[in-house]
Design an enzyme around this catalytic site. Structure first.
Site, short mmCIF file in Angstrom:
data_model
loop_
_atom_site.label_atom_id
_atom_site.label_comp_id
_atom_site.label_asym_id
_atom_site.label_seq_id
_atom_site.Cartn_x
_atom_site.Cartn_y
_atom_site.Cartn_z
N GLU A 116 19.90 -56.87 74.40
CA GLU A 116 20.61 -56.19 73.07
C GLU A 116 19.54 -54.23 73.67
O GLU A 116 18.34 -54.97 73.97
CB GLU A 116 19.35 -56.49 72.50
CG GLU A 116 19.86 -58.22 71.92
CD GLU A 116 19.10 -58.60 70.46
OE1 GLU A 116 18.62 -59.05 70.02
OE2 GLU A 116 17.26 -57.96 70.58
N LYS A 118 16.78 -51.81 72.94
CA LYS A 118 15.92 -51.52 72.40
C LYS A 118 15.54 -50.26 71.78
O LYS A 118 15.63 -49.28 72.47
CB LYS A 118 14.75 -52.20 73.98
CG LYS A 118 13.36 -51.53 73.47
CD LYS A 118 11.99 -51.54 74.44
CE LYS A 118 10.77 -51.79 73.93
NZ LYS A 118 10.42 -50.23 73.14
N ASP A 120 13.62 -47.67 69.11
CA ASP A 120 11.79 -47.27 69.59
C ASP A 120 11.64 -47.07 67.84
O ASP A 120 11.96 -45.78 67.36
CB ASP A 120 11.93 -45.71 70.15
CG ASP A 120 10.18 -45.59 69.85
OD1 ASP A 120 9.40 -46.21 69.62
OD2 ASP A 120 9.85 -44.35 70.72
N TYR A 236 17.73 -52.89 62.09
CA TYR A 236 19.59 -53.56 62.54
C TYR A 236 17.78 -54.84 63.43
O TYR A 236 16.95 -55.18 63.24
CB TYR A 236 19.41 -53.57 64.06
CG TYR A 236 20.73 -52.26 64.26
CD1 TYR A 236 21.96 -53.15 63.48
CD2 TYR A 236 20.72 -51.14 64.79
CE1 TYR A 236 22.93 -51.96 63.68
CE2 TYR A 236 21.30 -50.84 65.20
CZ TYR A 236 22.64 -51.04 64.25
OH TYR A 236 24.01 -50.37 63.98
N LYS A 326 12.18 -51.34 80.61
CA LYS A 326 12.44 -49.67 80.05
C LYS A 326 13.29 -48.76 80.63
O LYS A 326 13.49 -48.52 82.41
CB LYS A 326 11.55 -49.11 80.11
CG LYS A 326 10.37 -50.16 78.48
CD LYS A 326 10.66 -49.70 77.73
CE LYS A 326 10.35 -48.29 76.75
NZ LYS A 326 8.53 -48.76 76.53
N CYS A 428 0.76 -8.89 71.24
CA CYS A 428 2.23 -9.65 70.42
C CYS A 428 4.10 -9.00 71.15
O CYS A 428 3.68 -7.95 70.39
CB CYS A 428 1.90 -9.73 68.65
SG CYS A 428 3.30 -10.51 67.93
N CYS A 431 4.66 -7.93 67.01
CA CYS A 431 4.12 -6.33 66.84
C CYS A 431 3.40 -5.59 67.56
O CYS A 431 2.81 -4.17 67.66
CB CYS A 431 3.58 -6.88 65.56
SG CYS A 431 1.93 -7.68 66.23
N CYS A 446 -1.63 -13.93 67.60
CA CYS A 446 -1.17 -12.54 66.78
C CYS A 446 -2.46 -13.26 64.99
O CYS A 446 -1.66 -13.93 64.44
CB CYS A 446 -0.10 -12.18 66.93
SG CYS A 446 0.26 -10.73 65.91
N CYS A 451 2.62 -9.17 61.06
CA CYS A 451 3.54 -8.72 61.97
C CYS A 451 5.08 -9.18 61.99
O CYS A 451 5.07 -10.41 60.70
CB CYS A 451 2.89 -9.74 63.19
SG CYS A 451 4.14 -10.67 64.28
#
Length: 691
Positions: A116, A118, A120, A236, A326, A428, A431, A446, A451
């Site tokens: 089957e 796997k 997560d 499932y 895995k 930045c 700005c 920043c 900004c």
């Protein structure tokens, strides 16, 4: 039987049939709209005849008040975890142990397996009694789990009642559902829903979920089933618990039977004879998995015959007759064309790798996360390098390292290269104001409140439900008004009434919508100082800190005039927060914001304190608490509100005044500082146990 009751029964059968066709058989016969019409008709009939409503009706999936709390319930049979392997040789070695354990040496091709995908997700146990869903438990510690029945009932792919198995043509006797049937399985979030949820969290200023699994876990642990129902989780089946009577001989026969009963079984489940067929199926799945609508990082292999499973038995935490192979994360090499820096709502500059497009795990990747400047230096990543990228959790592209430089993730230094390392910007990119980096933090920020790159996100945040709560001023409206040149600062929000005629000329801006928006803005003027402070997005000042500062100073002028030393004298305000608050109000932009809000008539004072009755024996009473990292089981705001109600003082920074740090996943510098100061630290498990 009345015509209404007959129609109700008919509609329930029809809706359950279509649910099964959609979720179990993947062969829908009607459109979503047609399905909704059937459901609405049933809802109307049951509303007219409440005495005919039953717990397993399709209308009962969504509803009910928030749950008081999750109770812990023992599993009828222990839920085990599964051992992992990452290499073909290890898989074949496991097969040899199976043969030896069964005393069948030399019969390598005579072992029947089931393979089957796997997924997560979150492992759960569903218990059906008399064919009705009676209990849903999380895995927990394997011996006992949390009762999440109310939440699981909202998942459309989980049947509330099972149907007998047809034995032959219509009219033939059917096999009844076992009196007790426990099915183990995985609740997960499809990729499209994960993307939708993260976009929503981003809009609301919440931390993004790293993977679909953390997203699923967080949703299932909510105490409000209506909240869970808003998310399209799926299920499932992939295992067995207590079954009475249990007449099954093989796992594959069991799975076929529960599928006929209405439980969804992964269509990629495959029988295999011998380890060579198993390996072939694993290789085949590796090709298919990237085009699936959900994430999968491996394959689970089980001995098919239940008698043999019994003979092989269990270790302390895992069965001997089952193993998970895995897959290694898929990687690809490509050229790093540039490193750009994005400016977020809070001013954090995040480096992004601009890549030569490369196909990886089912999609073309052009950009990938570089996390922060420390990560770039640790991996010595430079523009022009050929970098190795992979998808974290098969979802988020990230740069693993530079081709030829074996980055191990530990303290092992990389070989020296000629030339200088990548440097972070001193200003930045939006700005051009100088950026700062606080001691002990990887983030570069920043701190200019005006900004341009931050302003729209700040406006969306300012108007949000948990801040100024301005009805009608959502993300799309903010963007539309900003594009029209009508909204460029917090003060502009309260000047929109002057631009009513201009607003009416915009698309989808009718008289009613505009007037409702202006009314919402007028109402928001009276929210008070604490809400204003929370809405301004001052670094290190959250909801709790805003309340503390507002309560201490009472009005914004006194707060703005406070020195760092005076701010540090406030309960639960550490040096870091004090400096951040002082810097904001001392800046030209900060002073301009205050002046704009005053001119608009916004209430910048704090109301009289509201007394809160703290429960006797609260472990949080009088304690200064800091939250860091991602807490999967509860949202940051919800947790803050709970702690405040339990008598805690919630702070945004760690200092000597901190009594307790609650550390979730991916906790950063705050955790390190708490350890240095020898502050008590709780993980999520301990937090949940006491909550």
């Amino acid at each position: 039987m009345s015509s209404s009751s007959e129609r109700i029964l008919e509609l329930r059968r029809e809706i359950n049939r279509h649910n099964r066709l959609y979720y179990t058989d993947a062969k829908p016969e009607i459109s979503d709209q047609q399905f909704d019409l059937l459901l609405k008709e049933l809802e109307a009939l049951e509303a007219a005849h409440p005495d005919l409503v039953s717990p397993d009706s399709p209308t009962q999936r969504v509803g009910g008040e928030p749950i008081e709390g999750f109770r812990t319930v023992p599993h009828a049979r222990q839920m085990f975890s599964i051992d992992n392997t990452y290499a073909e040789a290890d898989l074949r070695a496991w097969h040899q142990r199976i043969i030896k354990g069964l005393g069948r040496e030399g019969a390598k091709d005579e072992i029947d397996y089931v393979l089957e995908p796997k997924i997560d997700g979150i492992a759960v146990s569903l218990r059906y009694e008399g064919g009705k869903l009676a209990l849903a438990l999380t895995r927990g510690d394997g011996v006992k789990g949390d009762d999440i029945t109310h939440n699981v009932r909202t998942i459309a792919s989980v049947p509330l009642s099972l149907q007998p198995i047809a034995a032959g043509p219509p009219g033939s006797p059917s096999t009844p559902v076992p009196a007790v049937l426990e099915v183990r399985g995985e609740i997960f979030m499809p990729a499209a829903e994960f993307e939708r949820v993260n976009k929503l969290r981003e809009k609301q200023g919440e931390d993004l979920f790293a993977t679909p699994r953390t997203s699923t876990a967080g949703i299932l642990k909510k105490l409000d089933p209506k909240y869970v129902a808003k998310h399209k989780l799926a299920f499932y089946a992939h295992g067995r618990g207590e079954i009475v009577p249990d007449d099954f001989q093989t796992y594959s026969a069991f799975m076929a039977a529960i599928r006929q009963m209405g439980l969804p079984v992964n269509p990629l489940t495959k029988p295999c004879r011998g380890i060579d067929e198993v390996w072939g199926a694993i290789v085949e799945l590796d090709v298919k998995r990237h085009s699936l609508s959900y994430g999968t990082d491996g394959a689970v292999v089980k001995v098919d015959r239940l008698e043999w499973q019994h003979d092989l038995g269990f270790r302390s935490k895992s069965p001997r007759w089952c193993i998970a192979y895995k897959y290694a994360p898929e990687q690809a090499g490509t050229k790093l064309n540039a490193i750009t820096w994005q400016v977020g709502k809070g001013g954090t500059l995040t480096p992004v790798a601009e890549l030569q497009p490369v196909f990886l795990a089912g999609t073309t990747v052009k950009r990938a996360s570089l996390h922060n400047i420390d990560e770039i230096h640790a991996k010595d990543i430079r523009v022009g390098d050929t970098v190795i990228i992979e998808k974290a959790g098969e979802i988020i592209p990230q740069v693993v390292g530079v081709a030829g430089l074996q980055f191990s993730g530990d303290a092992t230094p990389l070989p020296k290269r000629e030339g200088s390392q990548t440097q972070a910007p001193a200003h930045c990119p939006s700005c051009n104001q100088p950026v700062i980096r606080e001691e002990g933090e990887a983030a570069i920020r920043c701190v200019n409140p005006q900004c341009p790159a931050q302003i729209r996100e700040r406006l969306i945040w300012f108007a949000g439900r948990d801040q100024m709560d301005i009805e009608g001023l959502g993300e799309s409206t903010v963007i539309q008004l900003a594009d029209a040149g009508l909204l460029n600062s917090f003060g502009d929000i309260f000047e929109l009434a002057k631009h009513r005629d201009a607003m009416l000329k915009l698309d989808r801006m009718g008289t009613r919508k505009v007037d409702n928006l202006l009314a919402g803005i007028e109402e928001a003027k009276q929210r008070g100082l604490a809400r204003v402070l929370a809405a301004l997005g001052i670094r290190h000042v959250g909801v709790g800190g805003s309340r503390t500062l507002a309560g201490h100073f009472g009005e914004i002028d006194k707060l703005a005039a406070a020195t760092v030393a005076e701010l540090e004298q406030v309960a639960d305000v550490g040096t870091t927060t004090a400096e951040s608050v002082h810097q904001f109000f001392a800046s030209e932009a900060g002073r301009a914001v205050v002046a704009q809000l005053k001119a608009a008539g916004v209430n910048l004072t704090a109301p009289l304190k509201t007394l809160v009755t703290v429960p006797a024996g609260s472990p949080f009473a009088g304690k200064t608490v800091v939250i860091t990292g991602t807490i999967a089981s509860i949202g940051r705001k919800e947790l803050t509100d709970k702690l405040l109600a339990l008598g805690a003082k919630v702070s945004g920074s760690v200092s000597k005044k901190t009594d307790l740090l609650i550390a979730g996943e991916e906790a950063g510098s705050k955790l390190d500082k708490a350890r240095e100061l020898n502050i008590e630290i709780w993980d999520e498990a301990k937090l949940n146990a006491l909550l």
